[in-house]
Structure formats: structure tokens, C-alpha cells
Scaffold this motif. Sequence first.
Motif, mmCIF file in Angstrom:
data_model
loop_
_atom_site.group_PDB
_atom_site.id
_atom_site.type_symbol
_atom_site.label_atom_id
_atom_site.label_comp_id
_atom_site.label_asym_id
_atom_site.label_seq_id
_atom_site.Cartn_x
_atom_site.Cartn_y
_atom_site.Cartn_z
ATOM 1 N N ARG A 284 -7.768 3.103 11.003
ATOM 2 C CA ARG A 284 -6.829 3.393 9.928
ATOM 3 C C ARG A 284 -7.528 3.542 8.579
ATOM 4 O O ARG A 284 -7.214 4.446 7.788
ATOM 5 N N ASN A 285 -8.520 2.666 8.293
ATOM 6 C CA ASN A 285 -9.245 2.778 7.025
ATOM 7 C C ASN A 285 -9.980 4.104 6.917
ATOM 8 O O ASN A 285 -9.992 4.744 5.853
ATOM 9 N N TYR A 286 -10.602 4.531 8.010
ATOM 10 C CA TYR A 286 -11.354 5.785 7.987
ATOM 11 C C TYR A 286 -10.425 6.989 7.808
ATOM 12 O O TYR A 286 -10.768 7.946 7.107
ATOM 13 N N VAL A 287 -9.252 6.931 8.430
ATOM 14 C CA VAL A 287 -8.273 8.003 8.242
ATOM 15 C C VAL A 287 -7.826 8.050 6.792
ATOM 16 O O VAL A 287 -7.719 9.133 6.182
ATOM 17 N N ASN A 288 -7.590 6.866 6.211
ATOM 18 C CA ASN A 288 -7.179 6.811 4.806
ATOM 19 C C ASN A 288 -8.277 7.341 3.881
ATOM 20 O O ASN A 288 -7.985 8.011 2.883
ATOM 21 N N THR B 80 -8.488 11.177 4.064
ATOM 22 C CA THR B 80 -7.320 11.846 3.482
ATOM 23 C C THR B 80 -7.072 11.422 2.038
ATOM 24 O O THR B 80 -6.031 11.760 1.462
ATOM 25 N N ASN B 81 -8.037 10.699 1.462
ATOM 26 C CA ASN B 81 -7.897 10.195 0.099
ATOM 27 C C ASN B 81 -8.490 11.198 -0.884
ATOM 28 O O ASN B 81 -9.702 11.450 -0.887
ATOM 29 N N THR C 266 -13.367 -0.394 -5.525
ATOM 30 C CA THR C 266 -12.443 -0.715 -4.431
ATOM 31 C C THR C 266 -12.731 -2.091 -3.852
ATOM 32 O O THR C 266 -11.808 -2.843 -3.521
ATOM 33 N N ARG D 139 -10.340 -4.812 -1.983
ATOM 34 C CA ARG D 139 -10.075 -4.201 -0.675
ATOM 35 C C ARG D 139 -11.417 -3.961 0.032
ATOM 36 O O ARG D 139 -11.927 -2.863 0.104
ATOM 37 N N MET E 72 -11.488 -1.470 3.211
ATOM 38 C CA MET E 72 -11.461 -0.070 2.803
ATOM 39 C C MET E 72 -12.780 0.346 2.168
ATOM 40 O O MET E 72 -13.299 1.448 2.417
#
Length: 298
Positions: free
Chosen positions: A54-58, A61-62, A255, A261, A264
Amino acid sequence: MKLSKLSAPTHLLLPAFIVLAVFIVLPLIFSLYSSFTPFRLTKPDSLWVFIGFRNYVNVLTNAEFWVAFGRTVLLLTVALNAEMFLGLGLALLVNKATYGQRALRTAMMFPMMFSPVLVGFQFKFLFNDNIGFVNNALQSLGLTDRAIPWLIDGNLALFSIIVAEVWSSTAVFAILILAGLLAMPKDPVEAAHVDGCTPWQTFRYVTWPYLMPFAFIAMTIRSLDVARAYDIVKIMTDGGPAKRTELLWTLIGRTAYGDARMGMANAMAYVAILLSIFFTVYFFRKLAAARQQIGAEW
């Protein structure tokens, strides 16, 4: 296997392996694991929550991450090209010097002796809009009638960071290219002169192809440094104004420690490392091609 049965070289290397495992391998494993968790410094229990990719997807797409990546590539491109041309010029001038060449080589290395933090403070003072040397010099020469906001305007702030990077690291290119000039055989240059080549033709078709591997080695080293640029940017602008000088590693640091975080931030760091590896592979391929060209022509 008992320690008493290990060979003498293994016994001698064992402390080094233990130090590497404790201070490098284990932190890398921990950071890689935490990149698959929502780990926050303010919530220690979140370290044990596994969330997959999930972190890598975020990260991928960030938009903020990719803007910082694009700005880092811009800094890398401009700084590397400026350092290469300036370093090449310095190396050619020092190589032509008849007297004091050793002193010139030592002076050329002078900027490398400063730590990035010190360089950041130095240029933060130089570009200060009120008491900075640059504004005072420009106003004294009559080139401007007002203070220029070097570190407040977004574009000028990035330019100031590039100037600091170029000043501190041009010597890397100069030293490596000078090493190539000193190692270069004289026969091809003399043959070019006999054939009636102009100085530019001699440099373009004889000298520069021989120096290209040295330039690509310097580019490989500096590309890794610029891709990880943090200290100078942190000191001079802290990513500001309004994140206009935010680079990959300043974004990762903010971050991790500003937003707490850590999961992340570690995911961002591993994506940034993969991008750095891409640039390293690119320059190594260029280096191999330059070496093959020298082998074919020389």
C-alpha cells in the motif's frame, strides 16, 4: 560450526562481519520491513501491522513525490553539466600550467574539504537578501538598486542551490579529468598536429574521446551524490519557499521526521534508491561504451 574450528582468516574477519550486520544489514532489513507497514513514530504499535504494497502504491501515485523527483532530475542535469564543463576547463588550464601545478591541484581540491552542512551555511549567508555578500556586491557595483530575494523566490532559490552544489563538487570532475590528461599518451596528439588538425579538432576527435571514461566516472559518482542531496538544501532553504526546492531526500526526511510517517518515508526511500540505481546503470553503460571506443580507436 564451532568457533574453534573456524580458520584464522575467518576469525580475523568475524568482527568486521558482525559490525556490518549490526550497523548495515539489520537496519536495512528493518527499514525494508517497515516500508510494508503504516509505522508512525507517534504510534509504535503500528510497526506490527502489515499492509503489503500500500505504501509503494501511494508513493507511485503521489504527485508531490514525482514533482520532487522531477526537481531532483533537473538539479542533477544542470549541476552535472555545469560541473563537467567547469571541471574540464579547470583541468585543461592546470594541465597547461608550467609552474606551480602541484599548488594549483591542491587549491583545486579546496572546496571538497568543506562538509555539505558548512557549504550550506556558507551559501545561505552569501545569498542572504539583507546582509549577503552577493547582494552587497551587486548593489555596490550598481548592477541593481534593490536586494534580490535569492532564497525567497522559488526559481532563484533553486538556482542558489545549484550554485552551491557546483562550487562544492566541480573539483571531482576537474581531478578525474586531469588524471586522464596526465595519463594520456602524447603520440596521438602529436600525430594530429602533424596532420594539420586545428586545436579544436585535436580536442574534439583525439583528446575528448580519451577523457570520456574519466568524465563518466565522475558523473556516476556525482549523480549518486546529487540524487541524495539533502544537507545543502536543508540548510539553505529547508525545501522552501512553499516546497519550491523540495527534493527527493528532503521530502523523505520531512515525511519521516516532520510528519512521523516512517513507513511511508522508507517506501519513498526504496523507490528513490531504485531510481538512483537506474542512473548509475545508465552512466556505467556510457562508461563501457566509451572504453570500447578508446579500445577500437587507440
